[in-house]
Design a protein around this motif. Structure first.
Motif, PDB file in Angstrom:
ATOM      1  N   PRO A  98      36.863  36.354  28.144  1.00 35.87           N
ATOM      2  CA  PRO A  98      37.633  36.051  29.353  1.00 35.87           C
ATOM      3  C   PRO A  98      36.690  35.910  30.537  1.00 35.87           C
ATOM      4  O   PRO A  98      35.731  36.673  30.678  1.00 35.87           O
ATOM      5  N   CYS A  99      36.956  34.939  31.396  1.00 34.07           N
ATOM      6  CA  CYS A  99      36.065  34.695  32.531  1.00 34.07           C
ATOM      7  C   CYS A  99      36.827  34.578  33.842  1.00 34.07           C
ATOM      8  O   CYS A  99      36.210  34.375  34.893  1.00 34.07           O
ATOM      9  N   GLY A 100      38.163  34.700  33.808  1.00 30.68           N
ATOM     10  CA  GLY A 100      38.952  34.632  35.034  1.00 30.68           C
ATOM     11  C   GLY A 100      40.318  35.257  34.835  1.00 30.68           C
ATOM     12  O   GLY A 100      40.902  35.186  33.743  1.00 30.68           O
ATOM     13  N   PHE A 101      40.833  35.879  35.891  1.00 29.24           N
ATOM     14  CA  PHE A 101      42.138  36.535  35.883  1.00 29.24           C
ATOM     15  C   PHE A 101      42.817  36.167  37.198  1.00 29.24           C
ATOM     16  O   PHE A 101      42.289  36.446  38.274  1.00 29.24           O
ATOM     17  N   PHE A 102      43.989  35.496  37.118  1.00 29.72           N
ATOM     18  CA  PHE A 102      44.583  34.965  38.345  1.00 29.72           C
ATOM     19  C   PHE A 102      46.102  34.917  38.251  1.00 29.72           C
ATOM     20  O   PHE A 102      46.678  35.049  37.166  1.00 29.72           O
ATOM     21  N   PHE A 103      46.741  34.711  39.409  1.00 35.44           N
ATOM     22  CA  PHE A 103      48.196  34.570  39.507  1.00 35.44           C
ATOM     23  C   PHE A 103      48.501  33.116  39.822  1.00 35.44           C
ATOM     24  O   PHE A 103      48.049  32.579  40.834  1.00 35.44           O
ATOM     25  N   VAL A 148      36.072  42.054  34.054  1.00 35.40           N
ATOM     26  CA  VAL A 148      36.263  40.609  34.186  1.00 35.40           C
ATOM     27  C   VAL A 148      36.627  40.240  35.625  1.00 35.40           C
ATOM     28  O   VAL A 148      36.021  39.355  36.221  1.00 35.40           O
ATOM     29  N   GLY A 149      37.637  40.923  36.208  1.00 37.23           N
ATOM     30  CA  GLY A 149      38.036  40.592  37.562  1.00 37.23           C
ATOM     31  C   GLY A 149      39.258  41.359  38.005  1.00 37.23           C
ATOM     32  O   GLY A 149      39.917  42.042  37.215  1.00 37.23           O
ATOM     33  N   CYS A 150      39.576  41.243  39.311  1.00 34.15           N
ATOM     34  CA  CYS A 150      40.750  41.867  39.915  1.00 34.15           C
ATOM     35  C   CYS A 150      41.688  40.790  40.438  1.00 34.15           C
ATOM     36  O   CYS A 150      41.248  39.733  40.878  1.00 34.15           O
ATOM     37  N   CYS A 151      42.989  41.086  40.416  1.00 35.94           N
ATOM     38  CA  CYS A 151      43.982  40.183  40.982  1.00 35.94           C
ATOM     39  C   CYS A 151      45.206  40.997  41.393  1.00 35.94           C
ATOM     40  O   CYS A 151      45.824  41.663  40.547  1.00 35.94           O
ATOM     41  N   ASN A 152      45.528  40.987  42.688  1.00 35.67           N
ATOM     42  CA  ASN A 152      46.732  41.644  43.199  1.00 35.67           C
ATOM     43  C   ASN A 152      46.863  43.094  42.752  1.00 35.67           C
ATOM     44  O   ASN A 152      47.923  43.543  42.333  1.00 35.67           O
ATOM     45  N   GLY A 153      45.799  43.838  42.825  1.00 33.72           N
ATOM     46  CA  GLY A 153      45.859  45.250  42.492  1.00 33.72           C
ATOM     47  C   GLY A 153      45.711  45.573  41.025  1.00 33.72           C
ATOM     48  O   GLY A 153      45.723  46.749  40.640  1.00 33.72           O
ATOM     49  N   LEU A 154      45.577  44.571  40.175  1.00 30.39           N
ATOM     50  CA  LEU A 154      45.370  44.771  38.745  1.00 30.39           C
ATOM     51  C   LEU A 154      43.931  44.400  38.395  1.00 30.39           C
ATOM     52  O   LEU A 154      43.355  43.488  38.981  1.00 30.39           O
TER      53      LEU A 154
END
Length: 346
Positions: A112-117, A72-78
């Motif tokens: 799921p289409c986005g992964f964010f902080f 799905v995606g990456c965010c801050n090392g996850l």
């Protein structure tokens, strides 16, 4: 934005993040980008992280329970993966510490289409899309602070994001599905640029940096973040060059074609695999996948040729070594399930 230690979710992610002094400091402090490599077929998910010297595989028993999983995606090392076997299970993975967190749902399904902080709530979130009917999609977000799904204030939008794992018809080319995160918003290339504002949770549709010429064929397009600005890469079929557009002014939505990347690499220095046969330029260009951009460095995977780094503005090309894997043949046959992504450790 690095993960911050806020009490409302620290207990959930302390184990997932792992010890920052675990011997990977030589990797974390590099100026050159790392690359996440994933194989989502045939039997279970495999993940590794590539730096410019080595490739570290993430060996987790939980990955073997995912018979079919999608990036799905990456965010801050996850990194976030989703699986439909078992149904509607989402796995957040720290590829360096090899820790995971599991999320289920939402109840009505979707993808799921986005992964964010979230910049003000200081928590990770997942955006989920579900098709209701033609030209009508419903959106939910998962809040890690409360461990719950909820609808966004205006949950319906007539478009859905492009996703990595969408199987395409013969002749169609690749468009990146991982949203580019800039200016507290998620951006997807759907022909135009679809935008989701993290704060207001509103969707808008903005213009691409240029209009496709009628009848003009493209090999691949890629929208990403480069030094906190939107970066749009476009590779056509007519000649071995890639146009790189940079967002100059976000408020005015102003773009400029800043770089033209020469892809006429030396065949003697960077040969194709010995068993590869091609007849047209568009065929060999069609083997290129844009991995992403980082600090004005463009990363490319050239199937049957290797991984390359191109320094934007200097025409400097370097080949990045890849570890041989039992799954390499899937990169040729099932490229919608296997791939690479720019990766930044926490």
């Amino acid at each position: 934005m690095a993960l911050q230690c806020y009490p409302k979710f620290l207990h959930r992610f302390k184990k997932l993040i792992g010890d920052c002094n675990n011997g990977d400091d030589d990797i974390r402090n590099r100026d050159t980008p790392m690359i996440l490599r994933y194989f989502c077929c045939p039997d279970y998910l495999r993940i590794s992280v590539i730096d410019w010297k080595s490739e570290k595989e993430c060996k987790l028993s939980v990955l073997k329970t995912l018979k079919r999983a999608y990036f799905v995606g990456c965010c801050n090392g996850l990194a976030l993966f989703t699986s439909d076997n078992p149904s509607r299970v989402h796995i957040v993975v720290n590829p360096l510490s090899c820790n995971t967190a599991t999320i289920y749902g939402p109840f009505k399904g979707g993808d799921p289409c986005g992964f964010f902080f979230h910049p003000s709530e200081k928590e990770y979130r997942i955006l989920n899309v579900r098709k209701i009917e033609k030209d009508k999609y419903e959106y939910h977000v998962y809040l890690f602070g409360t461990n719950k799904w909820r609808k966004i204030p205006d949950p319906y939008f007539k478009y859905e994001p492009t996703r990595h794992w969408s199987r395409r018809k013969k002749g169609q080319k690749t468009i990146n599905g991982n949203p580019a995160i800039v200016n507290d918003a998620l951006h997807w290339d759907i022909g135009a640029i679809m935008v989701f504002d993290m704060i207001s949770e509103e969707f808008t549709l903005r213009s691409a940096p240029f209009k496709e010429t009628k009848g003009r064929k493209y090999v691949t397009r890629h929208l990403s973040a480069n030094e906190n600005r939107l970066c749009y890469c476009h590779l056509g079929c007519e000649e071995p060059v890639m146009d790189v557009w940079i967002m100059e002014d976000y408020e005015k939505w102003s773009w400029v074609k800043k770089y033209v990347v020469d892809l006429d690499f030396d065949m003697n220095k960077y040969p194709m695999e010995s068993d590869f046969r091609f007849t047209t330029l568009s065929e060999i260009m069609g083997y290129i996948t844009i991995v992403g951009t980082h600090n004005n460095e463009l990363m490319l995977f050239w199937k049957r040729r290797g991984m390359f780094s191109c320094r934007l503005g200097f025409n400097i090309v370097k080949k990045i070594p890849l570890r041989k894997s039992e799954m390499d043949w899937h990169m040729h046959e099932f490229n919608w399930l296997c791939g690479f992504e720019i990766y930044s450790a926490i």
